[in-house]
Design a protein around this motif. Structure first.
Motif, PDB file in Angstrom:
ATOM      1  N   PHE A 166       3.521  13.076 -14.944  1.00 57.45           N
ATOM      2  CA  PHE A 166       2.581  13.461 -15.994  1.00 57.45           C
ATOM      3  C   PHE A 166       2.007  14.857 -15.797  1.00 57.45           C
ATOM      4  O   PHE A 166       1.011  15.226 -16.413  1.00 57.45           O
ATOM      5  N   GLY A 167       2.659  15.664 -14.952  1.00 58.89           N
ATOM      6  CA  GLY A 167       2.297  17.073 -14.825  1.00 58.89           C
ATOM      7  C   GLY A 167       1.272  17.391 -13.765  1.00 58.89           C
ATOM      8  O   GLY A 167       0.709  18.489 -13.757  1.00 58.89           O
ATOM      9  N   GLY A 168       1.036  16.473 -12.851  1.00 60.19           N
ATOM     10  CA  GLY A 168       0.045  16.707 -11.810  1.00 60.19           C
ATOM     11  C   GLY A 168       0.481  17.748 -10.800  1.00 60.19           C
ATOM     12  O   GLY A 168       1.670  17.974 -10.584  1.00 60.19           O
ATOM     13  N   THR A 169      -0.493  18.350 -10.185  1.00 64.13           N
ATOM     14  CA  THR A 169      -0.253  19.326  -9.122  1.00 64.13           C
ATOM     15  C   THR A 169      -0.003  18.576  -7.810  1.00 64.13           C
ATOM     16  O   THR A 169      -0.312  17.385  -7.699  1.00 64.13           O
ATOM     17  N   PRO A 170       0.520  19.259  -6.796  1.00 67.15           N
ATOM     18  CA  PRO A 170       0.661  18.604  -5.495  1.00 67.15           C
ATOM     19  C   PRO A 170      -0.667  18.038  -4.981  1.00 67.15           C
ATOM     20  O   PRO A 170      -0.706  16.931  -4.443  1.00 67.15           O
ATOM     21  N   GLY A 186       0.822  -1.217   0.000  1.00 68.55           N
ATOM     22  CA  GLY A 186       0.000   0.000   0.000  1.00 68.55           C
ATOM     23  C   GLY A 186       0.848   1.256   0.000  1.00 68.55           C
ATOM     24  O   GLY A 186       0.595   2.199  -0.747  1.00 68.55           O
ATOM     25  N   ALA A 187       1.875   1.272   0.841  1.00 69.74           N
ATOM     26  CA  ALA A 187       2.777   2.431   0.888  1.00 69.74           C
ATOM     27  C   ALA A 187       3.527   2.585  -0.426  1.00 69.74           C
ATOM     28  O   ALA A 187       3.630   3.694  -0.968  1.00 69.74           O
ATOM     29  N   ALA A 188       4.052   1.488  -0.951  1.00 68.54           N
ATOM     30  CA  ALA A 188       4.791   1.554  -2.220  1.00 68.54           C
ATOM     31  C   ALA A 188       3.884   2.025  -3.348  1.00 68.54           C
ATOM     32  O   ALA A 188       4.293   2.826  -4.195  1.00 68.54           O
ATOM     33  N   SER A 189       2.655   1.556  -3.359  1.00 66.73           N
ATOM     34  CA  SER A 189       1.713   1.957  -4.405  1.00 66.73           C
ATOM     35  C   SER A 189       1.369   3.443  -4.280  1.00 66.73           C
ATOM     36  O   SER A 189       1.277   4.157  -5.283  1.00 66.73           O
ATOM     37  N   ALA A 190       1.199   3.919  -3.061  1.00 65.88           N
ATOM     38  CA  ALA A 190       0.931   5.343  -2.840  1.00 65.88           C
ATOM     39  C   ALA A 190       2.109   6.193  -3.293  1.00 65.88           C
ATOM     40  O   ALA A 190       1.936   7.243  -3.931  1.00 65.88           O
ATOM     41  N   MET A 191       3.310   5.743  -2.961  1.00 69.00           N
ATOM     42  CA  MET A 191       4.521   6.453  -3.378  1.00 69.00           C
ATOM     43  C   MET A 191       4.598   6.505  -4.907  1.00 69.00           C
ATOM     44  O   MET A 191       4.873   7.558  -5.494  1.00 69.00           O
ATOM     45  N   ALA A 192       4.341   5.371  -5.544  1.00 72.90           N
ATOM     46  CA  ALA A 192       4.406   5.306  -7.004  1.00 72.90           C
ATOM     47  C   ALA A 192       3.296   6.120  -7.651  1.00 72.90           C
ATOM     48  O   ALA A 192       3.507   6.756  -8.690  1.00 72.90           O
ATOM     49  N   ALA A 193       2.115   6.125  -7.057  1.00 79.21           N
ATOM     50  CA  ALA A 193       0.991   6.897  -7.612  1.00 79.21           C
ATOM     51  C   ALA A 193       1.303   8.385  -7.609  1.00 79.21           C
ATOM     52  O   ALA A 193       1.084   9.093  -8.602  1.00 79.21           O
ATOM     53  N   SER A 194       1.831   8.858  -6.500  1.00 80.07           N
ATOM     54  CA  SER A 194       2.178  10.275  -6.408  1.00 80.07           C
ATOM     55  C   SER A 194       3.294  10.625  -7.384  1.00 80.07           C
ATOM     56  O   SER A 194       3.245  11.659  -8.059  1.00 80.07           O
ATOM     57  N   CYS A 245      -1.279  14.858  -6.735  1.00 73.59           N
ATOM     58  CA  CYS A 245      -0.357  13.824  -6.252  1.00 73.59           C
ATOM     59  C   CYS A 245      -0.860  13.216  -4.947  1.00 73.59           C
ATOM     60  O   CYS A 245      -0.840  11.989  -4.776  1.00 73.59           O
ATOM     61  N   PHE A 246      -1.339  14.062  -4.037  1.00 70.91           N
ATOM     62  CA  PHE A 246      -1.886  13.547  -2.779  1.00 70.91           C
ATOM     63  C   PHE A 246      -3.170  12.751  -3.020  1.00 70.91           C
ATOM     64  O   PHE A 246      -3.405  11.744  -2.350  1.00 70.91           O
ATOM     65  N   ALA A 247      -3.988  13.188  -3.956  1.00 67.99           N
ATOM     66  CA  ALA A 247      -5.215  12.435  -4.276  1.00 67.99           C
ATOM     67  C   ALA A 247      -4.852  11.054  -4.812  1.00 67.99           C
ATOM     68  O   ALA A 247      -5.475  10.048  -4.438  1.00 67.99           O
ATOM     69  N   ALA A 248      -3.852  10.994  -5.677  1.00 65.00           N
ATOM     70  CA  ALA A 248      -3.419   9.708  -6.228  1.00 65.00           C
ATOM     71  C   ALA A 248      -2.907   8.797  -5.119  1.00 65.00           C
ATOM     72  O   ALA A 248      -3.265   7.613  -5.046  1.00 65.00           O
ATOM     73  N   ALA A 249      -2.088   9.342  -4.230  1.00 62.34           N
ATOM     74  CA  ALA A 249      -1.550   8.557  -3.114  1.00 62.34           C
ATOM     75  C   ALA A 249      -2.672   8.083  -2.196  1.00 62.34           C
ATOM     76  O   ALA A 249      -2.694   6.918  -1.779  1.00 62.34           O
ATOM     77  N   SER A 250      -3.595   8.965  -1.899  1.00 63.36           N
ATOM     78  CA  SER A 250      -4.712   8.628  -1.017  1.00 63.36           C
ATOM     79  C   SER A 250      -5.548   7.489  -1.589  1.00 63.36           C
ATOM     80  O   SER A 250      -5.868   6.521  -0.894  1.00 63.36           O
ATOM     81  N   ASN A 251      -5.882   7.584  -2.863  1.00 64.69           N
ATOM     82  CA  ASN A 251      -6.685   6.537  -3.496  1.00 64.69           C
ATOM     83  C   ASN A 251      -5.913   5.221  -3.583  1.00 64.69           C
ATOM     84  O   ASN A 251      -6.503   4.144  -3.466  1.00 64.69           O
ATOM     85  N   ALA A 252      -4.609   5.307  -3.781  1.00 70.22           N
ATOM     86  CA  ALA A 252      -3.797   4.091  -3.858  1.00 70.22           C
ATOM     87  C   ALA A 252      -3.806   3.345  -2.532  1.00 70.22           C
ATOM     88  O   ALA A 252      -3.974   2.118  -2.495  1.00 70.22           O
ATOM     89  N   ILE A 253      -3.631   4.070  -1.436  1.00 70.18           N
ATOM     90  CA  ILE A 253      -3.672   3.427  -0.114  1.00 70.18           C
ATOM     91  C   ILE A 253      -5.070   2.904   0.173  1.00 70.18           C
ATOM     92  O   ILE A 253      -5.243   1.764   0.610  1.00 70.18           O
TER      93      ILE A 253
END
Length: 175
Positions: free
Chosen positions: A91-95, A77-85, A98-106
């Motif tokens: 790909f040009g995401g905003t901070p 879960g942590a690795a996936s969140a790190m990779a998602a962010s 990046c947090f939304a991607a990490a949150s959804n990954a976890i």
């Protein structure tokens, strides 16, 4: 790529624990695949690694990345969140994205336990590293397309800590 890293680890080869040996295939799989397909520069990959390290730090500080302590939800879960962010940044995401991607990954991996097959932790880890890399890219794509996390990243990390420790009175109200 994820399978290759775990196979190297299982054969006593040298790997980088990112954040752990059991989840060490997730982040490099995502980064190498994206670099191969989209031709990101080494400098962009280094920046993405710094982003991933920040997410890993938040999880380590506020919950755990230890499979022995928290199971696969913590490790993969942590690795996936790190990779998602990291992917979101590439790909040009905003901070915020990046947090939304990490949150959804976890959130997508909460409750995933460690379940060694015949005493071998490598068996489920290999498949889960592949799943973690795919989860990371999916969550990054969702965030980049405007899908926000219903729950802030800090609160998802707090929820993971509550699941790991069994202390549920600290789970944020919004969950």
């Amino acid at each position: 790529y994820a399978m290759a890293v775990l196979e190297t680890n299982a054969s006593m080869g040298r790997i980088v624990a990112a954040p752990t040996a059991g989840s060490s295939g997730v982040l490099p799989a995502m980064l190498l695949a994206c670099q191969d397909v989209h031709e990101f520069s080494d400098e962009q990959i280094v920046d993405a690694l710094a982003n991933a390290a920040g997410i890993g730090y938040l999880i380590t500080r506020n919950a755990t990345v230890s499979g022995a302590e928290g199971g696969c939800q913590a490790e993969v879960g942590a690795a996936s969140a790190m990779a998602a962010s990291a992917a979101c940044e590439l790909f040009g995401g905003t901070p915020r994205q990046c947090f939304a991607a990490a949150s959804n990954a976890i959130a997508g991996l909460l409750g995933l336990v460690c379940d060694p097959v015949a005493g071998l932790v490598e068996v489920p880890c290999v498949n889960r590293n592949v799943m973690g890399a795919v989860n990371a890219l999916s969550c990054a794509e969702m965030a980049l397309s405007g899908v926000e996390s219903a729950i802030p990243c800090d609160e998802v990390i707090d929820a993971m800590r509550a699941v790991v420790t069994g202390i549920t009175d600290k789970i944020p109200i919004s969950l």
